[in-house]
Design a protein around this motif. Sequence first.
Motif, PDB file in Angstrom:
ATOM      1  N   ILE A  10       0.799  -1.253  -0.022  1.00 47.69           N
ATOM      2  CA  ILE A  10      -0.087  -0.043  -0.066  1.00 47.69           C
ATOM      3  C   ILE A  10       0.671   1.457   0.375  1.00 47.69           C
ATOM      4  CG2 ILE A  10      -1.651   1.462   1.374  1.00 47.69           C
ATOM      5  CD1 ILE A  10      -3.127  -1.205   2.177  1.00 47.69           C
ATOM      6  N   PRO A  11       1.997   1.357   0.965  1.00 48.16           N
ATOM      7  CA  PRO A  11       2.647   2.511   0.806  1.00 48.16           C
ATOM      8  C   PRO A  11       3.263   2.924  -0.532  1.00 48.16           C
ATOM      9  CG  PRO A  11       3.227   1.658   2.789  1.00 48.16           C
ATOM     10  CD  PRO A  11       2.367   0.464   2.097  1.00 48.16           C
ATOM     11  N   VAL A  12       3.816   1.971  -1.281  1.00 45.35           N
ATOM     12  CA  VAL A  12       4.466   2.166  -2.627  1.00 45.35           C
ATOM     13  C   VAL A  12       3.436   2.520  -3.446  1.00 45.35           C
ATOM     14  CG1 VAL A  12       5.581   1.127  -4.498  1.00 45.35           C
ATOM     15  CG2 VAL A  12       6.483   0.505  -2.082  1.00 45.35           C
ATOM     16  N   GLN A  69       0.361   6.483  -7.131  1.00 43.08           N
ATOM     17  CA  GLN A  69      -1.046   7.028  -7.564  1.00 43.08           C
ATOM     18  C   GLN A  69      -0.509   8.523  -7.511  1.00 43.08           C
ATOM     19  OE1 GLN A  69      -4.279   6.158  -5.183  1.00 43.08           O
ATOM     20  NE2 GLN A  69      -3.800   3.912  -5.262  1.00 43.08           N
ATOM     21  N   MET A  70       0.111   8.934  -6.530  1.00 39.02           N
ATOM     22  CA  MET A  70       0.413  10.805  -6.319  1.00 39.02           C
ATOM     23  C   MET A  70       1.483  11.095  -7.661  1.00 39.02           C
ATOM     24  SD  MET A  70      -1.301  12.077  -4.073  1.00 39.02           S
ATOM     25  CE  MET A  70      -0.434  13.499  -3.881  1.00 39.02           C
ATOM     26  N   ALA A  71       2.312  10.240  -7.834  1.00 45.30           N
ATOM     27  CA  ALA A  71       3.082  10.245  -9.273  1.00 45.30           C
ATOM     28  C   ALA A  71       2.535  10.332 -10.437  1.00 45.30           C
ATOM     29  CB  ALA A  71       4.592   9.324  -8.956  1.00 45.30           C
TER      30      ALA A  71
END
Length: 235
Positions: free
Chosen positions: A220-222, A227-229
């Motif tokens: 999930i963190p990756v 998603q933000m990138a």
Amino acid sequence: MFFFRSKSRFAMVVIGLTWVASSPSPAQLKQYVNRPDPAFHWEHVETTTVPRGRIYKLRLTSQVWQGIRWQHQLWVYEPKDLQYPNILLLFVTGGHASREGTEVGFTIAERAAMRVAVLYQIPNQPLYGGKAEDALVAYTFVQYLHTGDASWPLLFPMVKSVVKAMDALQAFALRGWNQPAKSFVVAGVSKRGWTTWLTAATGDPRVVAIAPMAIDMLDIPVQMKHQMADYGHYS
């Protein structure tokens, strides 16, 4: 530090952390699913003939869970060119039967040349003050942590609903089609995909294949960084 922009996203993290920290065992799932429930009931509401085949409309009461009676629409789409009468594809979904759902049901049935049963209202919702989907799943996991009652996680009644749907379909097949329904291919999307996988994990021999579909979120963190990138915001 993580900042959650929606209750749904926070709920997903609660679900994940709870599952890792203290999840019910496969034996507890089997025990719950196999426990007799006097509320179990099904009835054949009507059969409709349409240009593409027939629609068998059943109404199912799968169980009483935490004092709540779970009821479902269970519709079977039968194509004109039926080549595999003893096996059904059981598609698990939420919501209610609709014109769009009928179109999808017949499309799958025609391509597979088998009857397609669609089990709706998985899970029954909203519950507990309007909670639905991820928020409802998370709430039930929290209740499990507080009480130690292994029947609390919402996936337990979701899986039992699928098993009871197979029971109902087998009983109806003998009456409505004069032939047995021996095997099932179970499919579902997202948490219904989770339900699909767990239905097979019960070891029910009637399940000969599964097609669970869900987003790939193994890290999930990756995933959040990706998603933000890519999008500039969370999906």
